[in-house]
Design a protein around this motif. Structure first.
Motif, PDB file in Angstrom:
ATOM      1  N   ALA A 163       0.842  -1.205   0.000  1.00  0.00           N
ATOM      2  CA  ALA A 163       0.000   0.000   0.000  1.00  0.00           C
ATOM      3  C   ALA A 163       0.875   1.251   0.000  1.00  0.00           C
ATOM      4  CB  ALA A 163      -0.939  -0.003   1.203  1.00  0.00           C
ATOM      5  N   ALA A 164       1.921   1.240   0.809  1.00  0.00           N
ATOM      6  CA  ALA A 164       2.819   2.396   0.876  1.00  0.00           C
ATOM      7  C   ALA A 164       3.535   2.620  -0.456  1.00  0.00           C
ATOM      8  CB  ALA A 164       3.835   2.209   2.001  1.00  0.00           C
ATOM      9  N   ARG A 165       3.930   1.544  -1.125  1.00  0.00           N
ATOM     10  CA  ARG A 165       4.598   1.664  -2.436  1.00  0.00           C
ATOM     11  C   ARG A 165       3.683   2.306  -3.467  1.00  0.00           C
ATOM     12  NH1 ARG A 165       7.004  -3.857  -4.247  1.00  0.00           N
ATOM     13  NH2 ARG A 165       7.438  -2.647  -6.093  1.00  0.00           N
ATOM     14  N   LEU A 166       2.370   2.116  -3.288  1.00  0.00           N
ATOM     15  CA  LEU A 166       1.393   2.708  -4.200  1.00  0.00           C
ATOM     16  C   LEU A 166       0.958   4.098  -3.740  1.00  0.00           C
ATOM     17  CD1 LEU A 166      -0.751  -0.494  -4.813  1.00  0.00           C
ATOM     18  CD2 LEU A 166       0.828   0.591  -6.430  1.00  0.00           C
ATOM     19  N   GLY A 167       1.572   4.593  -2.654  1.00  0.00           N
ATOM     20  CA  GLY A 167       1.224   5.911  -2.145  1.00  0.00           C
ATOM     21  C   GLY A 167      -0.022   5.924  -1.291  1.00  0.00           C
ATOM     22  N   GLY A 168      -0.414   4.760  -0.794  1.00  0.00           N
ATOM     23  CA  GLY A 168      -1.650   4.661  -0.036  1.00  0.00           C
ATOM     24  C   GLY A 168      -1.448   4.214   1.389  1.00  0.00           C
ATOM     25  N   ILE A 169      -2.549   3.813   2.000  1.00  0.00           N
ATOM     26  CA  ILE A 169      -2.539   3.340   3.376  1.00  0.00           C
ATOM     27  C   ILE A 169      -3.305   2.025   3.464  1.00  0.00           C
ATOM     28  CG2 ILE A 169      -2.358   5.641   4.404  1.00  0.00           C
ATOM     29  CD1 ILE A 169      -5.408   5.347   5.031  1.00  0.00           C
ATOM     30  N   LEU A 170      -2.988   1.268   4.492  1.00  0.00           N
ATOM     31  CA  LEU A 170      -3.690   0.024   4.774  1.00  0.00           C
ATOM     32  C   LEU A 170      -4.179   0.092   6.205  1.00  0.00           C
ATOM     33  CD1 LEU A 170      -4.043  -2.939   3.402  1.00  0.00           C
ATOM     34  CD2 LEU A 170      -2.510  -3.586   5.239  1.00  0.00           C
ATOM     35  N   ALA A 171      -5.459  -0.133   6.405  1.00  0.00           N
ATOM     36  CA  ALA A 171      -6.043  -0.131   7.744  1.00  0.00           C
ATOM     37  C   ALA A 171      -6.656  -1.494   8.019  1.00  0.00           C
ATOM     38  CB  ALA A 171      -7.117   0.951   7.855  1.00  0.00           C
ATOM     39  N   ILE A 172      -6.490  -1.962   9.251  1.00  0.00           N
ATOM     40  CA  ILE A 172      -7.037  -3.255   9.654  1.00  0.00           C
ATOM     41  C   ILE A 172      -7.911  -3.037  10.881  1.00  0.00           C
ATOM     42  CG2 ILE A 172      -6.499  -5.578  10.463  1.00  0.00           C
ATOM     43  CD1 ILE A 172      -3.754  -5.165   8.991  1.00  0.00           C
ATOM     44  N   GLU A 173      -9.151  -3.498  10.781  1.00  0.00           N
ATOM     45  CA  GLU A 173     -10.068  -3.474  11.915  1.00  0.00           C
ATOM     46  C   GLU A 173     -10.404  -4.915  12.253  1.00  0.00           C
ATOM     47  OE1 GLU A 173     -13.494  -0.912  11.683  1.00  0.00           O
ATOM     48  OE2 GLU A 173     -12.464   0.364  10.240  1.00  0.00           O
ATOM     49  N   SER A 174     -10.156  -5.294  13.507  1.00  0.00           N
ATOM     50  CA  SER A 174     -10.436  -6.662  13.909  1.00  0.00           C
ATOM     51  C   SER A 174     -10.607  -6.718  15.413  1.00  0.00           C
ATOM     52  CB  SER A 174      -9.295  -7.583  13.490  1.00  0.00           C
ATOM     53  OG  SER A 174      -9.617  -8.924  13.765  1.00  0.00           O
ATOM     54  N   SER A 175     -11.419  -7.662  15.833  1.00  0.00           N
ATOM     55  CA  SER A 175     -11.536  -7.991  17.243  1.00  0.00           C
ATOM     56  C   SER A 175     -11.957  -9.444  17.324  1.00  0.00           C
ATOM     57  CB  SER A 175     -12.529  -7.075  17.961  1.00  0.00           C
ATOM     58  OG  SER A 175     -13.816  -7.226  17.402  1.00  0.00           O
TER      59      SER A 175
END
Length: 92
Positions: free
Chosen positions: A64-76
Motif C-alpha cells: 500500500a505504501a509503495r502505491l502511495g496509499g494506506i492500509l487499515a485493519i479493523e479486527s476484534s
C-alpha cells in the motif's frame, strides 16, 4: 496493477487461512481521487493489541505504501476482520 493484485490476493488468503469465516466479501470502489479495496470476513478476528503482525500483513502495508496509499485493519476477537486499502487513483 501487479502490486494491487498481490495485496488483494494476500488479504483473501489471510481470511481463508486464518479467520475460519464462512463468508468473505471483497469490495472495490473508485472515485476521481482514490481507489478503495476492502476485504471483510465474518471469522474469529484477532486482538490487534496482543497479536504481532505476520509477514502477510507487513507485506500488504508495504505494498500500500509503495502505491502511495494506506492500509487499515479493523479486527476484534469473535467479530471478524476488515482490511481496507486506499490508494491514489492514478490507474487509467
Amino acid at each position: 496493477l501487479g502490486i494491487l493484485y498481490r495485496l488483494i490476493e494476500e488479504a483473501l488468503d489471510n481470511a481463508r487461512l486464518h479467520s475460519g469465516a464462512r463468508c468473505v466479501q471483497l469490495r472495490c470502489a473508485r472515485t476521481p481521487v482514490n481507489l478503495m479495496i476492502e476485504v471483510s470476513d465474518t471469522g474469529r478476528g484477532f486482538d490487534q493489541n496482543t497479536t504481532k503482525p505476520g509477514l502477510g500483513l507487513i507485506l500488504m502495508r508495504n505494498a500500500a505504501a509503495r502505491l502511495g496509499g494506506i492500509l487499515a485493519i479493523e479486527s476484534s476477537t469473535e467479530c471478524g476482520t476488515t482490511v481496507t486499502c486506499i490508494i491514489p487513483n492514478t490507474i487509467q
